[in-house]
Design a protein around this motif. Structure first.
Motif, PDB file in Angstrom:
ATOM      1  N   PRO A  99       0.944  -1.160  -0.035  1.00 34.34           N
ATOM      2  CA  PRO A  99       0.029  -0.121  -0.159  1.00 34.34           C
ATOM      3  C   PRO A  99       0.785   1.457   0.051  1.00 34.34           C
ATOM      4  CG  PRO A  99       0.077  -1.138   2.078  1.00 34.34           C
ATOM      5  CD  PRO A  99       0.404  -2.336   1.288  1.00 34.34           C
TER       6      PRO A  99
ATOM      7  N   LYS B  64       1.364   5.278   0.337  1.00 34.44           N
ATOM      8  CA  LYS B  64       1.294   6.382   1.622  1.00 34.44           C
ATOM      9  C   LYS B  64       0.449   7.328   1.108  1.00 34.44           C
ATOM     10  CE  LYS B  64       5.636   5.726   4.063  1.00 34.44           C
ATOM     11  NZ  LYS B  64       5.209   5.483   5.091  1.00 34.44           N
TER      12      LYS B  64
ATOM     13  N   TRP C 267      -6.844   8.264   4.209  1.00 38.98           N
ATOM     14  CA  TRP C 267      -6.065   7.056   4.190  1.00 38.98           C
ATOM     15  C   TRP C 267      -5.026   7.269   5.133  1.00 38.98           C
ATOM     16  CZ3 TRP C 267      -6.450   2.988   1.247  1.00 38.98           C
ATOM     17  CH2 TRP C 267      -5.430   2.225   0.788  1.00 38.98           C
ATOM     18  N   PRO C 268      -4.731   6.065   5.965  1.00 38.31           N
ATOM     19  CA  PRO C 268      -3.799   6.165   6.986  1.00 38.31           C
ATOM     20  C   PRO C 268      -2.362   6.370   6.560  1.00 38.31           C
ATOM     21  CG  PRO C 268      -4.340   4.016   6.492  1.00 38.31           C
ATOM     22  CD  PRO C 268      -5.188   4.848   5.700  1.00 38.31           C
TER      23      PRO C 268
ATOM     24  N   GLU D 219       0.482   5.063   7.814  1.00 40.34           N
ATOM     25  CA  GLU D 219       1.209   4.132   7.800  1.00 40.34           C
ATOM     26  C   GLU D 219       0.162   2.827   7.583  1.00 40.34           C
ATOM     27  OE1 GLU D 219       4.368   3.555   7.634  1.00 40.34           O
ATOM     28  OE2 GLU D 219       4.979   5.666   8.158  1.00 40.34           O
ATOM     29  N   PRO D 220      -0.232   2.590   6.274  1.00 39.34           N
ATOM     30  CA  PRO D 220      -1.332   1.565   6.020  1.00 39.34           C
ATOM     31  C   PRO D 220      -0.860   0.207   6.301  1.00 39.34           C
ATOM     32  CG  PRO D 220      -0.269   2.618   3.926  1.00 39.34           C
ATOM     33  CD  PRO D 220       0.055   3.312   5.059  1.00 39.34           C
ATOM     34  N   SER D 221      -1.669  -0.566   7.033  1.00 41.55           N
ATOM     35  CA  SER D 221      -1.576  -1.781   7.249  1.00 41.55           C
ATOM     36  C   SER D 221      -2.685  -2.602   7.464  1.00 41.55           C
ATOM     37  CB  SER D 221      -0.443  -2.086   8.555  1.00 41.55           C
ATOM     38  OG  SER D 221      -1.056  -1.322   9.609  1.00 41.55           O
TER      39      SER D 221
ATOM     40  N   ILE E 192      -7.873  -1.602   5.850  1.00 39.83           N
ATOM     41  CA  ILE E 192      -8.371  -0.437   6.068  1.00 39.83           C
ATOM     42  C   ILE E 192      -9.771  -0.294   5.400  1.00 39.83           C
ATOM     43  CG2 ILE E 192      -7.942   1.746   4.839  1.00 39.83           C
ATOM     44  CD1 ILE E 192      -5.161   1.035   3.962  1.00 39.83           C
TER      45      ILE E 192
ATOM     46  N   CYS F  56      -4.405  -5.181   3.019  1.00 37.42           N
ATOM     47  CA  CYS F  56      -2.875  -4.921   2.970  1.00 37.42           C
ATOM     48  C   CYS F  56      -2.224  -6.349   3.112  1.00 37.42           C
ATOM     49  CB  CYS F  56      -2.402  -3.829   3.814  1.00 37.42           C
ATOM     50  SG  CYS F  56      -3.168  -2.200   3.516  1.00 37.42           S
TER      51      CYS F  56
END
Length: 219
Positions: free
Chosen positions: A80, A82, A107-108, A110-112, A115, A129
């Protein structure tokens, strides 16, 4: 033009990624027509990437959706991006500026994991993710229309494997459909072996052919 170092491939057509989405996914899956039935409609996507397909789908969905309709958009993405990367990639298209801003703002950093974003009472996005086969196998959802949008099969064969495309079929509702830009022979054979009926169709821009198809009705 974003480029993946992991797969040594561009994220979308050099001609026009937004127009490619309309041709390969929205038109091939007959979404404008099918949305008119109302109720909940589920889209599945292999490869979220920059979010371009989602933003273009959201733009058209907001314009066409009936008042009682709901859209569930579920995507699977191993790497993902940033928010700043998504924002930069999608800023090329002013037509989806509103959708880009809505996505980037939610959107975060630090996507993990998974989401989940509710854009409005009629629209939910979920991005898993991680490994697509693992995530999809664990999912209980059923999909009405698939966007098969991994990197080129020659660069990213795992995204087009027999096991993953079988999982796609198993998570597709009867009469559910798919579209993909690729016409690679082994992808077509894997889709057919999974149980889809597969059709070659005119491709986008300089691509001669693409594939689309459907899961047969339940007996």
């Amino acid at each position: 033009m974003p480029f993946s170092n992991a797969f040594q491939d561009h994220f979308y057509s050099k001609a026009d990624g937004r127009a490619e989405c309309d041709h390969v996914f929205i038109a091939a899956n007959r979404l404008a027509e099918r949305w008119q039935a109302g109720g909940t409609f589920a889209i599945g996507e292999l490869g979220f990437g920059t979010g371009l397909n989602f933003c273009e789908t959201l733009r058209q969905w907001k314009r066409l959706r009936p008042a009682d309709a709901r859209l569930s958009f579920t995507s699977f993405e191993l790497y993902p991006m940033k928010p700043s990367e998504i924002d930069r990639a999608l800023s090329h298209w002013p037509e989806i500026g509103e959708e880009r801003r809505a996505l980037v703002s939610r959107w975060p950093d630090e996507p993990s994991d998974t989401i989940v974003i509710d854009f409005d009472p009629q629209t939910r996005l979920a991005v898993h993710c991680g490994d697509a086969l693992t995530s999809l196998t664990a999912s209980a959802g059923r999909i009405d229309a698939w966007y098969l949008d991994g990197f080129a099969p020659s660069r990213n064969p795992d995204m087009w494997s027999a096991a993953l495309l079988q999982a796609v079929f198993d998570h597709t509702r009867p009469s559910g459909t798919f579209g993909t830009y690729t016409a690679a022979g082994f992808v077509r054979r894997n889709l057919q072996a999974a149980g889809f009926s597969v059709t070659r169709a005119p491709g986008f821009a300089d691509k001669r052919e693409m594939l689309c198809g459907r899961r047969p009705d339940a007996p």
